[in-house]
Design a protein around this motif. Structure first.
Motif, PDB file in Angstrom:
ATOM      1  N   LEU A  31       0.625  -1.461  -0.056  1.00 41.62           N
ATOM      2  CA  LEU A  31      -0.201  -0.177  -0.019  1.00 41.62           C
ATOM      3  C   LEU A  31       0.826   1.205  -0.194  1.00 41.62           C
ATOM      4  O   LEU A  31       0.511   2.278  -0.660  1.00 41.62           O
ATOM      5  CB  LEU A  31      -0.922   0.062   1.098  1.00 41.62           C
ATOM      6  N   ALA A  32       2.027   1.328   0.665  1.00 37.67           N
ATOM      7  CA  ALA A  32       2.808   2.557   0.937  1.00 37.67           C
ATOM      8  C   ALA A  32       3.058   3.031  -0.440  1.00 37.67           C
ATOM      9  O   ALA A  32       3.240   4.572  -0.532  1.00 37.67           O
ATOM     10  CB  ALA A  32       4.086   2.051   1.627  1.00 37.67           C
ATOM     11  N   PRO A  33       3.375   2.542  -1.496  1.00 40.48           N
ATOM     12  CA  PRO A  33       3.779   3.381  -2.753  1.00 40.48           C
ATOM     13  C   PRO A  33       2.652   4.371  -3.153  1.00 40.48           C
ATOM     14  O   PRO A  33       2.914   5.359  -3.854  1.00 40.48           O
ATOM     15  CB  PRO A  33       4.201   2.197  -3.772  1.00 40.48           C
ATOM     16  N   MET A  34       1.463   3.760  -3.052  1.00 43.60           N
ATOM     17  CA  MET A  34       0.134   4.383  -3.294  1.00 43.60           C
ATOM     18  C   MET A  34      -0.440   5.421  -2.210  1.00 43.60           C
ATOM     19  O   MET A  34      -0.959   6.234  -2.722  1.00 43.60           O
ATOM     20  CB  MET A  34      -0.925   3.454  -3.906  1.00 43.60           C
ATOM     21  N   MET A  35      -0.266   5.024  -1.036  1.00 43.66           N
ATOM     22  CA  MET A  35      -0.951   5.642   0.093  1.00 43.66           C
ATOM     23  C   MET A  35       0.165   5.719   1.055  1.00 43.66           C
ATOM     24  O   MET A  35       0.474   4.993   1.986  1.00 43.66           O
ATOM     25  CB  MET A  35      -1.885   4.972   0.449  1.00 43.66           C
ATOM     26  N   GLN A  36       1.013   7.047   1.068  1.00 47.46           N
ATOM     27  CA  GLN A  36       2.317   7.305   1.767  1.00 47.46           C
ATOM     28  C   GLN A  36       1.630   7.320   3.380  1.00 47.46           C
ATOM     29  O   GLN A  36       2.231   6.774   4.201  1.00 47.46           O
ATOM     30  CB  GLN A  36       2.933   8.387   1.472  1.00 47.46           C
ATOM     31  N   TRP A  37       0.602   7.593   3.564  1.00 46.40           N
ATOM     32  CA  TRP A  37       0.091   7.748   4.969  1.00 46.40           C
ATOM     33  C   TRP A  37       0.090   6.452   5.642  1.00 46.40           C
ATOM     34  O   TRP A  37       0.039   6.448   7.047  1.00 46.40           O
ATOM     35  CB  TRP A  37      -1.423   8.649   4.996  1.00 46.40           C
ATOM     36  N   VAL A  38       0.203   5.198   5.203  1.00 48.30           N
ATOM     37  CA  VAL A  38      -0.111   4.161   5.887  1.00 48.30           C
ATOM     38  C   VAL A  38       1.160   3.525   6.435  1.00 48.30           C
ATOM     39  O   VAL A  38       1.377   2.706   7.310  1.00 48.30           O
ATOM     40  CB  VAL A  38      -0.485   3.001   4.712  1.00 48.30           C
ATOM     41  N   LEU A  82     -17.569  12.604   5.372  1.00 46.68           N
ATOM     42  CA  LEU A  82     -16.549  12.874   6.668  1.00 46.68           C
ATOM     43  C   LEU A  82     -15.332  11.929   6.448  1.00 46.68           C
ATOM     44  O   LEU A  82     -14.054  12.450   7.022  1.00 46.68           O
ATOM     45  CB  LEU A  82     -17.428  11.894   7.799  1.00 46.68           C
ATOM     46  N   VAL A  83     -15.233  10.706   5.760  1.00 42.92           N
ATOM     47  CA  VAL A  83     -14.039  10.175   5.360  1.00 42.92           C
ATOM     48  C   VAL A  83     -13.125  11.086   4.667  1.00 42.92           C
ATOM     49  O   VAL A  83     -11.793  11.106   4.908  1.00 42.92           O
ATOM     50  CB  VAL A  83     -14.449   8.776   4.592  1.00 42.92           C
ATOM     51  N   GLN A  84     -13.805  11.871   3.774  1.00 39.08           N
ATOM     52  CA  GLN A  84     -12.764  12.625   2.993  1.00 39.08           C
ATOM     53  C   GLN A  84     -12.407  13.767   3.660  1.00 39.08           C
ATOM     54  O   GLN A  84     -11.010  14.204   3.569  1.00 39.08           O
ATOM     55  CB  GLN A  84     -13.389  13.175   1.748  1.00 39.08           C
ATOM     56  N   VAL A  85     -13.116  14.433   4.563  1.00 37.64           N
ATOM     57  CA  VAL A  85     -12.669  15.555   5.533  1.00 37.64           C
ATOM     58  C   VAL A  85     -11.420  15.039   6.317  1.00 37.64           C
ATOM     59  O   VAL A  85     -10.522  15.828   6.431  1.00 37.64           O
ATOM     60  CB  VAL A  85     -13.899  15.994   6.239  1.00 37.64           C
ATOM     61  N   GLY A  86     -11.613  13.972   6.661  1.00 39.69           N
ATOM     62  CA  GLY A  86     -10.421  13.232   7.611  1.00 39.69           C
ATOM     63  C   GLY A  86      -9.499  13.219   6.702  1.00 39.69           C
ATOM     64  O   GLY A  86      -7.946  13.259   7.169  1.00 39.69           O
ATOM     65  N   ALA A  87      -9.240  12.523   5.584  1.00 42.73           N
ATOM     66  CA  ALA A  87      -8.377  12.388   4.628  1.00 42.73           C
ATOM     67  C   ALA A  87      -7.608  13.970   4.393  1.00 42.73           C
ATOM     68  O   ALA A  87      -6.370  13.675   4.397  1.00 42.73           O
ATOM     69  CB  ALA A  87      -8.707  11.710   3.308  1.00 42.73           C
ATOM     70  N   ILE A  88      -8.384  14.720   3.986  1.00 41.55           N
ATOM     71  CA  ILE A  88      -7.816  16.107   3.803  1.00 41.55           C
ATOM     72  C   ILE A  88      -7.084  16.300   5.106  1.00 41.55           C
ATOM     73  O   ILE A  88      -5.824  16.926   4.859  1.00 41.55           O
ATOM     74  CB  ILE A  88      -8.698  16.952   3.389  1.00 41.55           C
ATOM     75  N   VAL A  89      -7.567  16.166   6.269  1.00 41.23           N
ATOM     76  CA  VAL A  89      -6.781  16.581   7.384  1.00 41.23           C
ATOM     77  C   VAL A  89      -5.350  16.003   7.444  1.00 41.23           C
ATOM     78  O   VAL A  89      -4.329  16.478   7.743  1.00 41.23           O
ATOM     79  CB  VAL A  89      -7.569  16.584   8.781  1.00 41.23           C
ATOM     80  N   VAL A  90      -5.599  14.735   7.495  1.00 42.78           N
ATOM     81  CA  VAL A  90      -4.368  13.967   7.442  1.00 42.78           C
ATOM     82  C   VAL A  90      -3.284  14.286   6.434  1.00 42.78           C
ATOM     83  O   VAL A  90      -1.957  14.430   6.901  1.00 42.78           O
ATOM     84  CB  VAL A  90      -4.859  12.270   7.184  1.00 42.78           C
ATOM     85  N   HIS A  91      -3.581  14.753   5.191  1.00 48.58           N
ATOM     86  CA  HIS A  91      -2.631  15.139   4.123  1.00 48.58           C
ATOM     87  C   HIS A  91      -2.301  16.389   4.567  1.00 48.58           C
ATOM     88  O   HIS A  91      -1.004  16.590   4.308  1.00 48.58           O
ATOM     89  CB  HIS A  91      -3.354  14.966   2.755  1.00 48.58           C
ATOM     90  N   LEU A  92      -2.834  17.104   5.019  1.00 49.21           N
ATOM     91  CA  LEU A  92      -2.388  18.582   5.381  1.00 49.21           C
ATOM     92  C   LEU A  92      -1.469  18.654   6.528  1.00 49.21           C
ATOM     93  O   LEU A  92      -0.409  19.109   6.533  1.00 49.21           O
ATOM     94  CB  LEU A  92      -3.839  19.454   5.681  1.00 49.21           C
ATOM     95  N   ARG A  93      -1.883  17.804   7.464  1.00 52.14           N
ATOM     96  CA  ARG A  93      -0.970  17.482   8.707  1.00 52.14           C
ATOM     97  C   ARG A  93       0.625  16.820   8.413  1.00 52.14           C
ATOM     98  O   ARG A  93       1.660  17.180   8.698  1.00 52.14           O
ATOM     99  CB  ARG A  93      -1.448  16.700   9.549  1.00 52.14           C
ATOM    100  N   ARG A  94       0.398  16.000   7.164  1.00 48.78           N
ATOM    101  CA  ARG A  94       1.623  15.439   6.649  1.00 48.78           C
ATOM    102  C   ARG A  94       2.256  16.384   5.684  1.00 48.78           C
ATOM    103  O   ARG A  94       3.394  15.776   5.084  1.00 48.78           O
ATOM    104  CB  ARG A  94       1.522  14.193   5.975  1.00 48.78           C
ATOM    105  N   ASP A  95       1.833  17.596   5.466  1.00 51.62           N
ATOM    106  CA  ASP A  95       2.389  18.438   4.544  1.00 51.62           C
ATOM    107  C   ASP A  95       2.617  17.905   3.150  1.00 51.62           C
ATOM    108  O   ASP A  95       3.263  18.046   2.315  1.00 51.62           O
ATOM    109  CB  ASP A  95       4.002  18.882   4.860  1.00 51.62           C
ATOM    110  N   GLU A  96       1.344  17.199   2.671  1.00 51.39           N
ATOM    111  CA  GLU A  96       0.977  16.850   1.514  1.00 51.39           C
ATOM    112  C   GLU A  96      -0.237  17.327   0.833  1.00 51.39           C
ATOM    113  O   GLU A  96      -1.086  17.060   0.136  1.00 51.39           O
ATOM    114  CB  GLU A  96       0.691  15.304   1.525  1.00 51.39           C
ATOM    115  N   ALA A  97      -0.281  18.723   0.932  1.00 54.54           N
ATOM    116  CA  ALA A  97      -1.193  19.671   0.115  1.00 54.54           C
ATOM    117  C   ALA A  97      -1.477  19.271  -1.234  1.00 54.54           C
ATOM    118  O   ALA A  97      -2.508  19.469  -1.609  1.00 54.54           O
ATOM    119  CB  ALA A  97      -1.145  21.192   0.482  1.00 54.54           C
TER     120      ALA A  97
END
Length: 121
Positions: A31-38, A82-97
């Motif tokens: 999963l990591a190459p497609m979804m770095q947050w994992v 709600l899932v997408q709001v959470g995903a956006i928050v995760v990406h922003l916190r990881r500096d992946e805007a």
């Protein structure tokens, strides 16, 4: 409105069925190459997100199709918002805007699906 719902819901369901199945069946390394947050997320949480995505996809399609508790389609669509709001928050916190564009598209589609699902209620 029903035709528009089926188009949007079908697209969302297909995307979330695929995404959820991947999260449930693939390893962190796959999963990591497609979804770095994992890389920084516990695998039980990744699996739970996958299960929620699969159930949500079924919730978009089955209740209105079978005309059994069609309000669940609205609940599933709001859940995807709600899932997408959470995903956006995760990406922003990881500096992946730079990668939130797809999340924003899915957020808008889920909001449209929720609005269209009100025709079943």
């Amino acid at each position: 409105m029903h035709v528009a719902y089926w188009i949007v819901a079908g697209l969302l369901a297909a995307l979330y069925l695929y995404s959820g199945a991947m999260k449930l069946t693939r390893s962190r390394e796959q999963l990591a190459p497609m979804m770095q947050w994992v890389e920084t997320t516990p695998m039980p949480a990744v699996r739970l997100i996958g299960a929620v995505e699969l159930l949500g996809a079924l919730g978009l399609i089955l209740p209105p199709l079978l005309d059994v508790a069609p309000v669940l389609a609205l609940v599933a669509a709001v859940g995807f918002v709600l899932v997408q709001v959470g995903a956006i928050v995760v990406h922003l916190r990881r500096d992946e805007a730079k990668v939130i564009g797809f999340n924003v598209v899915l957020l808008v589609l889920a909001a449209v699906a929720a609005w269209l699902a009100t025709s079943f209620v």
